[in-house]
Scaffold this motif. Sequence first.
Motif, PDB file in Angstrom:
ATOM      1  N   THR A  26       0.840  -1.197   0.000  1.00 48.32           N
ATOM      2  CA  THR A  26       0.000   0.000   0.000  1.00 48.32           C
ATOM      3  C   THR A  26       0.872   1.243   0.000  1.00 48.32           C
ATOM      4  OG1 THR A  26      -1.797   1.159   1.124  1.00 48.32           O
ATOM      5  CG2 THR A  26      -0.172   0.064   2.524  1.00 48.32           C
ATOM      6  N   ASN A  27       0.289   2.354  -0.454  1.00 49.64           N
ATOM      7  CA  ASN A  27       0.991   3.633  -0.373  1.00 49.64           C
ATOM      8  C   ASN A  27       0.307   4.575   0.618  1.00 49.64           C
ATOM      9  OD1 ASN A  27      -1.267   4.319  -1.837  1.00 49.64           O
ATOM     10  ND2 ASN A  27      -0.192   5.276  -3.525  1.00 49.64           N
ATOM     11  N   LEU A  28      -0.544   4.047   1.483  1.00 43.89           N
ATOM     12  CA  LEU A  28      -1.182   4.859   2.517  1.00 43.89           C
ATOM     13  C   LEU A  28      -0.133   5.366   3.509  1.00 43.89           C
ATOM     14  CD1 LEU A  28      -4.264   2.597   3.361  1.00 43.89           C
ATOM     15  CD2 LEU A  28      -4.285   4.763   2.085  1.00 43.89           C
ATOM     16  N   GLU A  29      -0.303   6.578   4.007  1.00 43.03           N
ATOM     17  CA  GLU A  29       0.618   7.134   5.001  1.00 43.03           C
ATOM     18  C   GLU A  29       0.598   6.304   6.281  1.00 43.03           C
ATOM     19  OE1 GLU A  29       0.954  11.805   5.107  1.00 43.03           O
ATOM     20  OE2 GLU A  29      -1.159  11.182   5.071  1.00 43.03           O
ATOM     21  N   GLY A  30       1.744   6.293   6.962  1.00 48.12           N
ATOM     22  CA  GLY A  30       1.807   5.626   8.266  1.00 48.12           C
ATOM     23  C   GLY A  30       2.668   4.386   8.301  1.00 48.12           C
ATOM     24  N   GLY A  31       3.362   4.093   7.203  1.00 50.92           N
ATOM     25  CA  GLY A  31       4.292   2.966   7.174  1.00 50.92           C
ATOM     26  C   GLY A  31       5.709   3.472   6.989  1.00 50.92           C
ATOM     27  N   PHE A  32       6.642   2.978   7.815  1.00 48.51           N
ATOM     28  CA  PHE A  32       8.042   3.393   7.725  1.00 48.51           C
ATOM     29  C   PHE A  32       8.960   2.187   7.852  1.00 48.51           C
ATOM     30  CE2 PHE A  32       5.986   7.264   8.971  1.00 48.51           C
ATOM     31  CZ  PHE A  32       6.728   8.264   8.341  1.00 48.51           C
ATOM     32  N   PRO A  33      10.047   2.190   7.087  1.00 47.53           N
ATOM     33  CA  PRO A  33      11.052   1.155   7.318  1.00 47.53           C
ATOM     34  C   PRO A  33      11.764   1.459   8.628  1.00 47.53           C
ATOM     35  CG  PRO A  33      11.885   2.754   5.751  1.00 47.53           C
ATOM     36  CD  PRO A  33      10.457   3.135   6.050  1.00 47.53           C
ATOM     37  N   ILE A  34      12.238   0.438   9.295  1.00 47.01           N
ATOM     38  CA  ILE A  34      13.046   0.630  10.495  1.00 47.01           C
ATOM     39  C   ILE A  34      14.490   0.461  10.048  1.00 47.01           C
ATOM     40  CG2 ILE A  34      13.583  -0.200  12.815  1.00 47.01           C
ATOM     41  CD1 ILE A  34      10.650  -1.257  12.941  1.00 47.01           C
ATOM     42  N   ILE A  35      15.183   1.580   9.931  1.00 43.16           N
ATOM     43  CA  ILE A  35      16.561   1.585   9.434  1.00 43.16           C
ATOM     44  C   ILE A  35      17.483   1.993  10.571  1.00 43.16           C
ATOM     45  CG2 ILE A  35      18.176   2.595   7.779  1.00 43.16           C
ATOM     46  CD1 ILE A  35      15.762   2.951   5.883  1.00 43.16           C
ATOM     47  N   ILE A  36      18.388   1.089  10.922  1.00 43.72           N
ATOM     48  CA  ILE A  36      19.349   1.321  11.993  1.00 43.72           C
ATOM     49  C   ILE A  36      20.745   1.117  11.418  1.00 43.72           C
ATOM     50  CG2 ILE A  36      20.159   0.552  14.258  1.00 43.72           C
ATOM     51  CD1 ILE A  36      17.238  -0.244  14.866  1.00 43.72           C
ATOM     52  N   ASP A  37      21.589   2.119  11.579  1.00 45.65           N
ATOM     53  CA  ASP A  37      22.947   2.090  11.042  1.00 45.65           C
ATOM     54  C   ASP A  37      22.963   1.761   9.549  1.00 45.65           C
ATOM     55  OD1 ASP A  37      24.037   2.718  13.550  1.00 45.65           O
ATOM     56  OD2 ASP A  37      24.137   0.597  14.123  1.00 45.65           O
TER      57      ASP A  37
END
Length: 143
Positions: free
Chosen positions: A100-111
């Motif tokens: 989906t392209n709905l707002e409210g989704g983010f990847p969790i990117i660490i380092d």
Amino acid sequence: MMTEQKPLTRPAAKLTHAGALVALAAAVARAEEMGVPQNISIVDDGGNLLAFVRMDGAKLLSRETSLSKAISAASHRQPTSRLDPALELKLAIAAGGRLTNLEGGFPIIIDGVCVGGIGVGSGKGSEDVDVAKAALAALGAQI
């Protein structure tokens, strides 16, 4: 002539269940502070569900969109709102409704490594984004 053998494996950072719970607790705290009950899904880099909560009063069907947002963000390594709107229907069909392209989704990117995704749904798009960003901040993840 000897050729150098390339490694067959590489070390990989993984989001743990404990990390998912830290993110979930921060997201719930922010949603409560805002007075907006939410569905919050956290997945690993393969889209496997690690943690989920449906807060009291959150919209029932937003349970599904929160998971789709988390999977979409982890899969594409970018916020769901950045996915091309022209591809919305094609993405949904090709992925069995999971992208989906709905707002409210983010990847969790660490380092610099994507270790998972978070999806928040039940509020307005801007509220979903705010709650997700609180979870990312709690992990020290890229926002």
